[in-house]
Scaffold this active site. Structure first.
Site, PDB file in Angstrom:
ATOM      1  N   HIS A 186      57.670  -4.844  -2.918  1.00 59.50           N
ATOM      2  CA  HIS A 186      58.341  -4.041  -1.315  1.00 59.50           C
ATOM      3  C   HIS A 186      57.672  -2.841  -0.955  1.00 59.50           C
ATOM      4  O   HIS A 186      57.815  -2.210   0.084  1.00 59.50           O
ATOM      5  CB  HIS A 186      59.555  -3.908  -1.749  1.00 59.50           C
ATOM      6  CG  HIS A 186      60.364  -5.221  -1.693  1.00 59.50           C
ATOM      7  ND1 HIS A 186      60.236  -6.105  -0.971  1.00 59.50           N
ATOM      8  CD2 HIS A 186      61.195  -5.792  -2.773  1.00 59.50           C
ATOM      9  CE1 HIS A 186      61.069  -7.320  -1.364  1.00 59.50           C
ATOM     10  NE2 HIS A 186      61.418  -7.036  -2.757  1.00 59.50           N
ATOM     11  N   ASP A 206      57.899 -14.049  -6.321  1.00 59.94           N
ATOM     12  CA  ASP A 206      59.372 -13.514  -6.324  1.00 59.94           C
ATOM     13  C   ASP A 206      60.193 -14.054  -5.196  1.00 59.94           C
ATOM     14  O   ASP A 206      59.620 -14.578  -4.232  1.00 59.94           O
ATOM     15  CB  ASP A 206      59.285 -12.062  -6.024  1.00 59.94           C
ATOM     16  CG  ASP A 206      60.356 -11.191  -6.221  1.00 59.94           C
ATOM     17  OD1 ASP A 206      60.657 -10.712  -7.313  1.00 59.94           O
ATOM     18  OD2 ASP A 206      61.444 -11.048  -5.382  1.00 59.94           O
ATOM     19  N   HIS A 227      61.842 -12.523  -3.123  1.00 60.09           N
ATOM     20  CA  HIS A 227      61.954 -11.803  -1.954  1.00 60.09           C
ATOM     21  C   HIS A 227      60.451 -11.789  -1.372  1.00 60.09           C
ATOM     22  O   HIS A 227      59.509 -11.720  -1.774  1.00 60.09           O
ATOM     23  CB  HIS A 227      62.320 -10.389  -2.097  1.00 60.09           C
ATOM     24  CG  HIS A 227      63.850 -10.397  -2.609  1.00 60.09           C
ATOM     25  ND1 HIS A 227      63.900 -10.346  -4.036  1.00 60.09           N
ATOM     26  CD2 HIS A 227      65.176 -10.465  -2.098  1.00 60.09           C
ATOM     27  CE1 HIS A 227      65.348 -10.237  -4.065  1.00 60.09           C
ATOM     28  NE2 HIS A 227      66.069 -10.561  -3.019  1.00 60.09           N
ATOM     29  N   ASP A 248      63.636 -13.819 -10.074  1.00 60.13           N
ATOM     30  CA  ASP A 248      64.766 -14.093  -9.345  1.00 60.13           C
ATOM     31  C   ASP A 248      65.005 -15.087  -8.365  1.00 60.13           C
ATOM     32  O   ASP A 248      65.949 -15.207  -7.519  1.00 60.13           O
ATOM     33  CB  ASP A 248      65.036 -12.784  -8.541  1.00 60.13           C
ATOM     34  CG  ASP A 248      63.826 -12.182  -7.705  1.00 60.13           C
ATOM     35  OD1 ASP A 248      62.840 -12.787  -7.840  1.00 60.13           O
ATOM     36  OD2 ASP A 248      63.737 -11.142  -7.085  1.00 60.13           O
TER      37      ASP A 248
HETATM   38 ZN   LIG Z   1      62.807  -9.940  -5.842  1.00 61.56          ZN
END
Ligand SMILES: [Zn+2]
Length: 321
Positions: free
Chosen positions: A140, A176, A178, A265
């Site tokens: 991120h 991931d 996200h 995740d």
């Molecule tokens: Zn994540």
């Protein structure tokens, strides 16, 4: 497989984050990494190499000078045990309220970068699969901002570092839950680094600002960015079908190095992600990567349920190796 693991990640303990206007416990806890280490030690008998430290000048392969300087100063200015959250968006180079800055943030993040660069060093000397088991995560973090528990973009710096020595082509596969908004931003106009991500639909899930399938790159980078957003509760069957499409893009690109942003995740028991992958699915994900036959650097990203991480990592590496 060689693994780089730096026990100083245990000193990185963000305590809280703001979620929907309320302070909650921060999910990036040390035990999520310790669970993976224990699992790999127990089931595969792996040993763990201590990475050697890299100078902070390597951060400039990807990050703006202003940002690196700001984070270092900001970390130094926080009293031990205290946490700093952004107060002035714009001046404060953090884009959310989930990424506190502590006295140790700068060095913890630099250590994770070092682990990732050590992994690339091994590839440059002939290893074919190397794993940086590190935190804080990185995907991120953009060139000039922290966010989503991430301060420096480990995968992006590893890609640039590899290119510094080889001028090679790199594909980054982001598994991931996200979307890796930071990694996408860094390489968005670049045709030498392919970014491919499977993630929760940003219309519903963090980071909301990016990860849509129409984001295909810009300038030279058009056609070198592939997003595969998936709905909440996506099962292993649907995930693996999409992974096949993602891997086809990578095979087509034919990189000299594949970097995998590895997040667990996506597991159905993860408290942060919203997919429904089961233990057995990770074996098939690992197997799919093995079949590609590229040199691979794996860099740990999310995965917030230590118990699920233990099982997911065991199965993933059983499939990969
Ligand atoms: Zn994540």
């Amino acid at each position: 497989m060689k693994i780089f693991y730096d026990r100083r990640h245990l000193l990185h303990i963000p305590k809280k984050e703001m979620d929907n206007g309320k302070w909650v416990e921060n999910a990036d806890k040390p035990d999520r990494i310790e669970a993976i280490r224990e699992s790999l030690e127990r089931h595969f008998g792996f040993s763990f190499n201590e990475p050697r430290d890299y100078y902070s000048s390597y951060l400039y392969l990807v990050h703006d000078h202003d940002y690196v300087h700001w984070l270092k100063k900001r970390s130094e200015g926080v009293e031990p045990g205290e946490e700093y959250f952004p107060e002035v968006f714009g001046y404060d180079k953090v884009f959310d309220t989930g990424t506190p800055i502590t006295r140790n943030s700068f060095f913890a993040a630099l250590n994770a970068v070092s682990a990732s660069l050590n992994a690339v060093d091994e590839i440059l000397t002939g290893e074919t699969i190397v794993y940086a088991l590190c935190r804080p995560p990185g995907h991120h973090a953009s060139s000039s901002q922290a966010g989503g528990y991430c301060y420096f973009n480990n995968a992006a710096i590893a890609a640039r570092y590899f290119q510094k020595y080889t001028h090679g082509y790199v594909a980054i596969l982001d598994l991931d839950f996200h979307h890796g908004n930071g990694t996408q931003e860094i390489f968005y106009a670049d045709s030498t680094v392919l970014y491919v991500s499977l993630h929760g639909d940003p219309e519903k899930f963090y980071p909301w600002i990016s990860g849509y399938d129409w984001e295909i790159g810009e300038e030279d980078g058009v056609g070198y960015n592939f997003n595969f957003p998936l709905p909440g509760e996506t099962t292993g069957t649907d995930y693996l079908r999409t992974l096949e499409k993602a891997l086809a893009e990578i095979e087509n690109f034919d990189p000299d190095l594949l970097i995998v942003s590895l997040g667990f995740d996506t597991h159905k028991e993860d408290p942060v992600g919203h997919f429904s992958l089961e233990d057995k699915d990770y074996y098939l994900i690992g197997k799919a990567l093995k079949d590609l036959d590229f040199s691979i650097v794996l860099i740990q990203e999310g995965g917030y349920n230590p118990d699920a991480n233990m099982r997911a990592s065991r199965n993933f590496f059983a499939g990969l190796l």
